[in-house]
Design a protein around this motif. Structure first.
Motif, PDB file in Angstrom:
ATOM      1  N   MET A  29      14.787   5.055  -0.768  1.00  0.00           N
ATOM      2  CA  MET A  29      14.338   3.876  -0.070  1.00  0.00           C
ATOM      3  C   MET A  29      14.068   2.775  -1.083  1.00  0.00           C
ATOM      4  O   MET A  29      13.677   3.047  -2.203  1.00  0.00           O
ATOM      5  N   THR A  30      14.280   1.560  -0.660  1.00  0.00           N
ATOM      6  CA  THR A  30      14.031   0.427  -1.539  1.00  0.00           C
ATOM      7  C   THR A  30      12.950  -0.442  -0.946  1.00  0.00           C
ATOM      8  O   THR A  30      12.712  -0.424   0.257  1.00  0.00           O
ATOM      9  N   LEU A  31      12.318  -1.205  -1.765  1.00  0.00           N
ATOM     10  CA  LEU A  31      11.257  -2.107  -1.344  1.00  0.00           C
ATOM     11  C   LEU A  31      11.884  -3.342  -0.734  1.00  0.00           C
ATOM     12  O   LEU A  31      12.728  -3.978  -1.356  1.00  0.00           O
ATOM     13  N   GLN A  32      11.492  -3.684   0.478  1.00  0.00           N
ATOM     14  CA  GLN A  32      12.030  -4.851   1.168  1.00  0.00           C
ATOM     15  C   GLN A  32      11.229  -6.084   0.780  1.00  0.00           C
ATOM     16  O   GLN A  32      10.006  -6.088   0.876  1.00  0.00           O
ATOM     17  N   LEU A  33      11.945  -7.122   0.333  1.00  0.00           N
ATOM     18  CA  LEU A  33      11.296  -8.379  -0.003  1.00  0.00           C
ATOM     19  C   LEU A  33      11.195  -9.234   1.251  1.00  0.00           C
ATOM     20  O   LEU A  33      12.049  -9.150   2.134  1.00  0.00           O
ATOM     21  N   PRO A  34      10.186 -10.063   1.362  1.00  0.00           N
ATOM     22  CA  PRO A  34      10.096 -10.940   2.526  1.00  0.00           C
ATOM     23  C   PRO A  34      11.254 -11.929   2.530  1.00  0.00           C
ATOM     24  O   PRO A  34      11.711 -12.374   1.480  1.00  0.00           O
ATOM     25  N   THR A  35      11.730 -12.273   3.703  1.00  0.00           N
ATOM     26  CA  THR A  35      12.859 -13.200   3.807  1.00  0.00           C
ATOM     27  C   THR A  35      12.376 -14.548   4.280  1.00  0.00           C
ATOM     28  O   THR A  35      11.346 -14.674   4.941  1.00  0.00           O
ATOM     29  N   GLN A  36      13.134 -15.582   3.922  1.00  0.00           N
ATOM     30  CA  GLN A  36      12.839 -16.929   4.375  1.00  0.00           C
ATOM     31  C   GLN A  36      13.440 -17.123   5.755  1.00  0.00           C
ATOM     32  O   GLN A  36      14.055 -16.219   6.313  1.00  0.00           O
ATOM     33  N   ASN A  60      -2.589  -2.385  -5.011  1.00  0.00           N
ATOM     34  CA  ASN A  60      -3.377  -2.714  -3.817  1.00  0.00           C
ATOM     35  C   ASN A  60      -2.581  -2.412  -2.551  1.00  0.00           C
ATOM     36  O   ASN A  60      -3.114  -1.846  -1.597  1.00  0.00           O
ATOM     37  N   LEU A  61      -1.309  -2.790  -2.551  1.00  0.00           N
ATOM     38  CA  LEU A  61      -0.446  -2.510  -1.413  1.00  0.00           C
ATOM     39  C   LEU A  61      -0.311  -1.004  -1.197  1.00  0.00           C
ATOM     40  O   LEU A  61      -0.363  -0.517  -0.062  1.00  0.00           O
ATOM     41  N   LEU A  62      -0.168  -0.281  -2.302  1.00  0.00           N
ATOM     42  CA  LEU A  62      -0.064   1.178  -2.234  1.00  0.00           C
ATOM     43  C   LEU A  62      -1.335   1.776  -1.609  1.00  0.00           C
ATOM     44  O   LEU A  62      -1.262   2.646  -0.743  1.00  0.00           O
ATOM     45  N   TYR A  63      -2.475   1.285  -2.033  1.00  0.00           N
ATOM     46  CA  TYR A  63      -3.741   1.774  -1.494  1.00  0.00           C
ATOM     47  C   TYR A  63      -3.809   1.524   0.011  1.00  0.00           C
ATOM     48  O   TYR A  63      -4.193   2.407   0.780  1.00  0.00           O
ATOM     49  N   LYS A  94      -1.297   1.078   2.098  1.00  0.00           N
ATOM     50  CA  LYS A  94      -0.308   1.905   2.792  1.00  0.00           C
ATOM     51  C   LYS A  94      -0.799   3.348   2.922  1.00  0.00           C
ATOM     52  O   LYS A  94      -0.562   3.998   3.935  1.00  0.00           O
ATOM     53  N   VAL A  95      -1.473   3.854   1.900  1.00  0.00           N
ATOM     54  CA  VAL A  95      -2.018   5.210   1.966  1.00  0.00           C
ATOM     55  C   VAL A  95      -3.093   5.268   3.044  1.00  0.00           C
ATOM     56  O   VAL A  95      -3.158   6.227   3.824  1.00  0.00           O
ATOM     57  N   GLN A  96      -3.937   4.243   3.093  1.00  0.00           N
ATOM     58  CA  GLN A  96      -4.999   4.202   4.100  1.00  0.00           C
ATOM     59  C   GLN A  96      -4.421   4.182   5.516  1.00  0.00           C
ATOM     60  O   GLN A  96      -4.985   4.778   6.424  1.00  0.00           O
ATOM     61  N   GLN A  97      -3.253   3.488   5.679  1.00  0.00           N
ATOM     62  CA  GLN A  97      -2.651   3.375   7.007  1.00  0.00           C
ATOM     63  C   GLN A  97      -1.679   4.513   7.295  1.00  0.00           C
ATOM     64  O   GLN A  97      -1.124   4.593   8.376  1.00  0.00           O
ATOM     65  N   GLY A  98      -1.433   5.368   6.324  1.00  0.00           N
ATOM     66  CA  GLY A  98      -0.543   6.501   6.516  1.00  0.00           C
ATOM     67  C   GLY A  98       0.934   6.134   6.503  1.00  0.00           C
ATOM     68  O   GLY A  98       1.763   6.864   7.039  1.00  0.00           O
ATOM     69  N   GLU A  99       1.282   5.034   5.862  1.00  0.00           N
ATOM     70  CA  GLU A  99       2.681   4.584   5.791  1.00  0.00           C
ATOM     71  C   GLU A  99       3.387   5.223   4.605  1.00  0.00           C
ATOM     72  O   GLU A  99       2.766   5.830   3.733  1.00  0.00           O
ATOM     73  N   ASP A 100       4.708   5.034   4.556  1.00  0.00           N
ATOM     74  CA  ASP A 100       5.531   5.558   3.461  1.00  0.00           C
ATOM     75  C   ASP A 100       5.245   4.759   2.194  1.00  0.00           C
ATOM     76  O   ASP A 100       5.346   3.530   2.178  1.00  0.00           O
ATOM     77  N   ILE A 101       4.886   5.461   1.125  1.00  0.00           N
ATOM     78  CA  ILE A 101       4.513   4.783  -0.126  1.00  0.00           C
ATOM     79  C   ILE A 101       5.604   4.862  -1.188  1.00  0.00           C
ATOM     80  O   ILE A 101       5.445   4.324  -2.278  1.00  0.00           O
ATOM     81  N   SER A 102       6.721   5.517  -0.890  1.00  0.00           N
ATOM     82  CA  SER A 102       7.753   5.692  -1.916  1.00  0.00           C
ATOM     83  C   SER A 102       8.328   4.366  -2.429  1.00  0.00           C
ATOM     84  O   SER A 102       8.589   4.248  -3.634  1.00  0.00           O
ATOM     85  N   PRO A 103       8.511   3.316  -1.597  1.00  0.00           N
ATOM     86  CA  PRO A 103       8.999   2.050  -2.162  1.00  0.00           C
ATOM     87  C   PRO A 103       8.019   1.447  -3.169  1.00  0.00           C
ATOM     88  O   PRO A 103       8.435   0.895  -4.184  1.00  0.00           O
ATOM     89  N   CYS A 104       6.738   1.567  -2.891  1.00  0.00           N
ATOM     90  CA  CYS A 104       5.739   1.033  -3.821  1.00  0.00           C
ATOM     91  C   CYS A 104       5.759   1.790  -5.141  1.00  0.00           C
ATOM     92  O   CYS A 104       5.642   1.202  -6.211  1.00  0.00           O
ATOM     93  N   ILE A 105       5.904   3.109  -5.058  1.00  0.00           N
ATOM     94  CA  ILE A 105       5.946   3.922  -6.274  1.00  0.00           C
ATOM     95  C   ILE A 105       7.190   3.596  -7.089  1.00  0.00           C
ATOM     96  O   ILE A 105       7.117   3.462  -8.316  1.00  0.00           O
ATOM     97  N   GLU A 106       8.334   3.402  -6.420  1.00  0.00           N
ATOM     98  CA  GLU A 106       9.558   3.011  -7.133  1.00  0.00           C
ATOM     99  C   GLU A 106       9.376   1.667  -7.822  1.00  0.00           C
ATOM    100  O   GLU A 106       9.796   1.482  -8.975  1.00  0.00           O
TER     101      GLU A 106
END
Length: 119
Positions: free
Chosen positions: A1-8, A32-35, A37-49
């Motif tokens: 998985m890759t980290l999605q950047l915000p789009t214009q 901070n984002l990783l923390y 995402k962990v709190q919300q139970g989301e996938d953290i692999s993009p943040c770790i990458e």
């Protein structure tokens, strides 16, 4: 998985969105984002990458800075050596010039003191 950047609005990625922050600031934001995402139970692999990427980028930048410092030191040493050699050749050239100039000058008879002349 890759980290999605915000789009214009036009659907393209913003130009150099991460260049406005330093790598430590980017790492802190990702942590901070990783923390969150962990709190919300989301996938953290993009943040770790992304964190691994920033860590390797920082390491690469550090290595480049060390290499650049070595290049600057070598350049400085070469310039100093070059100045010493040029100065030495200039001094040798002046010695040779003055030696040749003084060797050609013949002492005149008037230059001898009268006490030195024989009677």
């Amino acid at each position: 998985m890759t980290l999605q950047l915000p789009t214009q609005n036009n659907g393209t990625h913003p130009q150099k969105a991460t260049d406005s922050f330093t790598i430590p600031q980017q790492k802190e934001r990702l942590e901070n984002l990783l923390y969150h995402k962990v709190q919300q139970g989301e996938d953290i692999s993009p943040c770790i990458e992304a964190l691994y990427y920033l860590a390797s980028k920082q390491t690469t930048q550090d290595q480049l800075q060390v290499m650049w410092a070595e290049v600057i030191k070598e350049r400085s040493a070469f310039n100093s050596l070059q100045r010493v050699i040029i100065t030495a050749f200039a001094i040798l050239g002046m010695i040779a010039f003055f030696n040749g100039a003084f060797a050609r000058v013949k002492p005149s008879a008037a230059a001898n003191p009268p006490a030195a002349q024989q009677r």
